[in-house]
Design an enzyme around this catalytic site. Structure first.
Site, mmCIF file in Angstrom:
data_model
loop_
_atom_site.group_PDB
_atom_site.id
_atom_site.type_symbol
_atom_site.label_atom_id
_atom_site.label_comp_id
_atom_site.label_asym_id
_atom_site.label_seq_id
_atom_site.Cartn_x
_atom_site.Cartn_y
_atom_site.Cartn_z
ATOM 1 N N LYS A 1 -3.839 3.197 2.661
ATOM 2 C CA LYS A 1 -5.006 2.436 2.212
ATOM 3 C C LYS A 1 -6.145 3.369 1.817
ATOM 4 O O LYS A 1 -6.846 3.141 0.834
ATOM 5 C CB LYS A 1 -5.449 1.470 3.313
ATOM 6 C CG LYS A 1 -4.421 0.367 3.542
ATOM 7 C CD LYS A 1 -4.648 -0.354 4.848
ATOM 8 C CE LYS A 1 -3.670 -1.524 5.001
ATOM 9 N NZ LYS A 1 -3.702 -2.097 6.365
ATOM 10 N N GLU B 1 -5.533 -5.950 -4.675
ATOM 11 C CA GLU B 1 -6.612 -6.175 -3.709
ATOM 12 C C GLU B 1 -6.080 -6.380 -2.295
ATOM 13 O O GLU B 1 -6.658 -5.889 -1.324
ATOM 14 C CB GLU B 1 -7.421 -7.405 -4.133
ATOM 15 C CG GLU B 1 -8.619 -7.680 -3.269
ATOM 16 C CD GLU B 1 -9.650 -6.572 -3.344
ATOM 17 O OE1 GLU B 1 -10.282 -6.400 -4.384
ATOM 18 O OE2 GLU B 1 -9.806 -5.831 -2.355
ATOM 19 N N LYS C 1 0.814 -1.227 0.000
ATOM 20 C CA LYS C 1 0.000 0.000 0.000
ATOM 21 C C LYS C 1 0.837 1.263 0.000
ATOM 22 O O LYS C 1 0.451 2.279 -0.565
ATOM 23 C CB LYS C 1 -0.965 0.026 1.181
ATOM 24 C CG LYS C 1 -0.336 -0.240 2.532
ATOM 25 C CD LYS C 1 -0.623 -1.654 2.975
ATOM 26 C CE LYS C 1 0.175 -2.009 4.203
ATOM 27 N NZ LYS C 1 0.063 -3.432 4.526
#
Lengths: 415, 415
Positions: free
Chosen positions: B196, B121, B97
């Site tokens: 995120k 994902e 991330k």
């Protein structure tokens, strides 16, 4: 390559109207409704009368229409429409869980033969994208358990009985608010939830359950003392559609559950739906959202229509493995059963009793009952009783279900 | 048409090992790991040493390898690997991330130029399929709000402080259990959650937020009295990544929130993550699952790999609309601020005060603060204070955020 989508719509009730509004409001999808077939031309509609007719062939024979959206109530009429549409090479989007639960394999074959898509996200969990996630995201993961609150009407009623209303009051209020139908059988006796469970079992385990082989027991017989019992114990009564896989066997039924505060579904109230998926790798997941309503349900239909732009079709990957799954009936359930009299309660054959209570107004028992024993009675009609499954804890949901050998062992151990 | 996938893997820590195990156990996907590049060859591994080298080019120059899975910690080293892999025409699956939050638009462009997919994902919410759902299911729906618990370490700590442990004890226990790193800065100061959030904002609103423009305030300064305050009021303190859209403006930040019992995230405890999505049509939805862990995270990586069989790529549909969104800084937040002394508390400039408490050990205020005022201090380092956002209720999450004109109005009204 994106396709131009020209839609023929059957039904213009709550969801159909919602779809029309949603299609109009979104700028993100190019799709248009060409014609709408309805039953009653005399009703006043929010859009131009030219759109409407009562003639199904106006859609089915129109070669320009490449998508049929079926949003009617009558599942036998829907069967005629959907099969004809698939045979005419049109994609079909449907929200009709009863139709699909009755004719699932036939409709899947028909879509495949005619090389079209048959999508039905809106049929389970309203706005919750559960079918799509089972298809797309859990297709490589081995699922062990799927259960959820999939009927908003009963969840609304149970929310109110949890707050102290009687079942009859709560049902009446739900009817007045338009959440429940005048004949509430399909919702309150768990039929609607069962149809949805059949679809979940198919996408989760690749197993087509015959809808009449799945036990559905609803909440019609819930008494005030049952609601009080739950409240005093810090539990809630929720109607769960429950499916689990043990080796090559699938267990599936719809029944009220007494769930503890740490259960994922504990705070799922009113018209909300929630589905819990347990998988080998991804562990436990919850999907929560509005299970009904014009726009939420229409949004699921819209999402299916959008996917058709890319020729999306369900793969049913779990159905393609070599395993032969069977529907398991030989197990025991840990249950709470209340009855209006001790005599009535004694007529229920428990394999083992863990707790008993006997009082002036009612009596109850908690214990293990063999599933085959449960099947002997029509519980929805048995007004003297109420039954709820007792999961031991949220971590051990499946522990309330014991295989035949396990339950024999446990029963021996306990006695 | 399904493709044969041959994987080059960077990193063989917790998630990498999980991926190897998960790939071995699933019979539903044909993909194989050809080579694994690691930093330290001397460590003992669970599989044959022949798989491993420290030479990145063994993967990057191997034409048979068509998928690079990047699972290393160092985001600058990951940048080198990922950009080279994309330029070599390899698909990339990443869980990094920080890398993605820093270089999002560049990496998207690079993937597009080289006609390969860049999927990530596993970088948000572990096993929760939130990016895929934003991409596939909400692509036609207009989102208004996205918020969630996206850091398992802080959620574990907050669960323990909610139960009465001090922050220091809870952190120490989390470190002993391997849930928190020795230098916990990235987790406890909200950096991880911010990275995120940047990804969520991109897929929800089509807006690329510069990671350094997003305020991240964590839980390091949480005192026992703050935990006690929450407990006494029946609230919980949760670290939320928060994004909302008001007209063409996007608001996004990470901060602790005091949430009530009817909030969707109230029961999300320990290492679980949850994301709430609010959309125009589908209304409010919750996705809940394990936010970390070897197999849950690996299952998200596996799901991306599986999607590559069908040449799946993110569409970034929300980025393609004509609207120009801007990052909004001119609004007010309703907050709880505690301080070790009344003097310290008085130094914080509230636009309006709703409640005050002054005591021997500490003092606190609840009121409105202009966001620009908050920005003036490094709250993560300000050990005299703790701040938490106060949403008015779960239904009105965004009501705690007021646009400049609304907050002026409200302040006038109140004063």
């Amino acid at each position: 390559m994106k396709k131009q989508l020209t839609i023929g719509l059957f039904g213009f009730g709550c969801v159909g109207t919602g779809l029309y509004e949603v299609l109009n409001k979104t700028t993100l999808l190019q799709a248009s409704i060409k014609h709408i077939v309805i039953k009653d031309l005399s009703k006043k509609r929010i859009i131009d009368a030219n759109y409407f007719s009562t003639d199904a062939d106006r859609i089915l024979d129109d070669e320009e229409i490449n998508v049929v959206v079926e949003l009617i109530n009558d599942y036998e009429a829907a069967y005629e429409i959907v099969t004809k549409a698939l045979k005419s090479g049109k994609h079909v989007v449907s929200a009709n869980k009863k139709l699909i639960a009755y004719y699932l394999d036939e409709l899947i074959s028909l879509a495949k033969e005619n090389q079209v898509s048959f999508l039905y996200e809106a049929s389970v969990g309203g706005s919750i994208p559960i079918i799509r996630n089972l298809e797309e995201y859990y297709n490589n993961d081995s699922l062990s358990n799927i259960n959820g609150i999939v009927n908003g009407t009963t969840n609304y009623i149970l929310t109110k009985t949890g707050e102290g209303e009687s079942f009859d009051e709560a049902l009446k209020n739900a009817q007045d608010l338009g959440f429940a139908e005048l004949d509430p059988t399909s919702d309150v006796d768990g039929f609607d939830a069962k149809y949805k469970l059949v679809l979940l079992l198919k996408h989760a385990f690749g197993f087509t359950a015959k809808q009449d082989a799945v036990w559905n027991y609803g909440i019609r017989q819930l008494k005030d003392w049952d609601a009080t019992y739950a409240r005093e114990k810090g539990l809630k009564i929720k109607l769960l559609a429950f499916g689990t896989r043990i080796n090559n066997q699938v267990i599936g039924f719809v029944a009220p559950h007494l769930i503890p505060a740490n259960h994922f579904a504990f705070n799922v109230e009113n018209e909300f739906n929630a589905v819990v998926v347990e998988a080998l790798f991804s562990d436990k997941q919850l999907f929560l959202g509005k299970g009904a309503g014009s726009h939420p349900t229409a949004s699921a239909v819209l999402s299916d229509i959008s996917a058709l732009q890319f020729d999306y079709a369900y793969e049913y990957k779990k159905s393609k493995t070599e395993e032969r799954l069977t529907f398991e009936n030989d197990f025991s359930l840990k249950v709470y059963v209340s009855a209006t009299t001790q005599e009535k309660l004694d007529e229920v054959e428990f394999a083992d009793t863990l707790e008993t209570y006997s009082g002036q107004s009612h009596s109850y028992k908690i214990g293990l009952i063999r599933y085959s024993e449960i099947q002997k009675m029509d519980w929805n009609a048995a007004s003297e009783y109420f039954l709820a499954v007792v999961p031991d804890s949220v971590e051990l949901d499946t522990k309330s279900i014991l295989s035949a050998s396990e339950s024999t062992e446990l029963i021996e151990e306990l006695s």
